[in-house]
Design a protein around this motif. Structure first.
Motif, PDB file in Angstrom:
ATOM      1  N   CYS A   6      19.067  15.391  58.502  1.00  0.00           N
ATOM      2  CA  CYS A   6      17.766  16.047  58.343  1.00  0.00           C
ATOM      3  C   CYS A   6      17.149  16.192  59.735  1.00  0.00           C
ATOM      4  N   CYS A   9      13.879  13.547  59.736  1.00  0.00           N
ATOM      5  CA  CYS A   9      13.993  12.095  59.576  1.00  0.00           C
ATOM      6  C   CYS A   9      15.399  11.568  59.876  1.00  0.00           C
ATOM      7  N   CYS A  27      16.379  17.557  51.784  1.00  0.00           N
ATOM      8  CA  CYS A  27      15.906  16.208  52.085  1.00  0.00           C
ATOM      9  C   CYS A  27      14.702  15.945  51.194  1.00  0.00           C
ATOM     10  N   CYS A  30      11.387  14.407  52.875  1.00  0.00           N
ATOM     11  CA  CYS A  30      10.696  15.354  53.751  1.00  0.00           C
ATOM     12  C   CYS A  30      10.321  16.646  53.030  1.00  0.00           C
TER      13      CYS A  30
HETATM   14 ZN    ZN Z   1      14.179  14.254  56.098  1.00  0.00          ZN
END
Ligand code: ZN
Length: 122
Positions: A6, A9, A27, A30
């Motif tokens: 990602c 993150c 993700c 997120c």
């Molecule tokens: Zn993420």
């Protein structure tokens, strides 16, 4: 399992396929969704994932070696400091045999740590 990190993150995002057999990544924490719609992008993605799988294992091994070397260097520093501290306490006028013995043991330990480091560096 093919995955991309990602971009926010760093979590491993598994490749999924939509109903048109186009790859996409999600993700959940997120809320990012990444769709690859065109042939050009799908080709690049396949190439990237193949390389990532090939490169991942050697990278992990190398990272582990680096950690081991760092841990050894930290230990070597600690033992050196202990030896110096003991040596500063040992004087010819007031010779504490226990401290002399401890100092010699620490020197042996230091030599062994260097041997271990030599093995890792090979
Ligand atoms: Zn993420």
């Amino acid at each position: 399992m093919p995955f991309l990190p990602c971009l926010l993150c760093g979590a491993k995002l598994e490749k999924r396929m939509d109903k048109n057999h186009k790859p996409y990544f999600v993700c959940n924490p997120c809320g990012i969704q990444l769709f690859i719609r065109r042939e050009h992008g799908i080709g690049l993605l396949d190439k990237l994932l193949r390389n990532a799988e090939k490169n991942e294992i050697p990278f992990k091994q190398r990272a582990e070696e680096v950690y081991q070397i760092q841990a050894l260097l930290t230990e070597i520093n600690g033992v050196k400091q202990q030896i110096e501290r003991l040596q500063s306490q040992i004087t010819f006028l007031f010779r504490d045999e226990d401290k002399v013995r401890a100092c010699n043991l620490l020197k042996t330990k230091l030599a062994n740590l260097f041997k271990e480091l030599e093995q890792l560096a090979k």
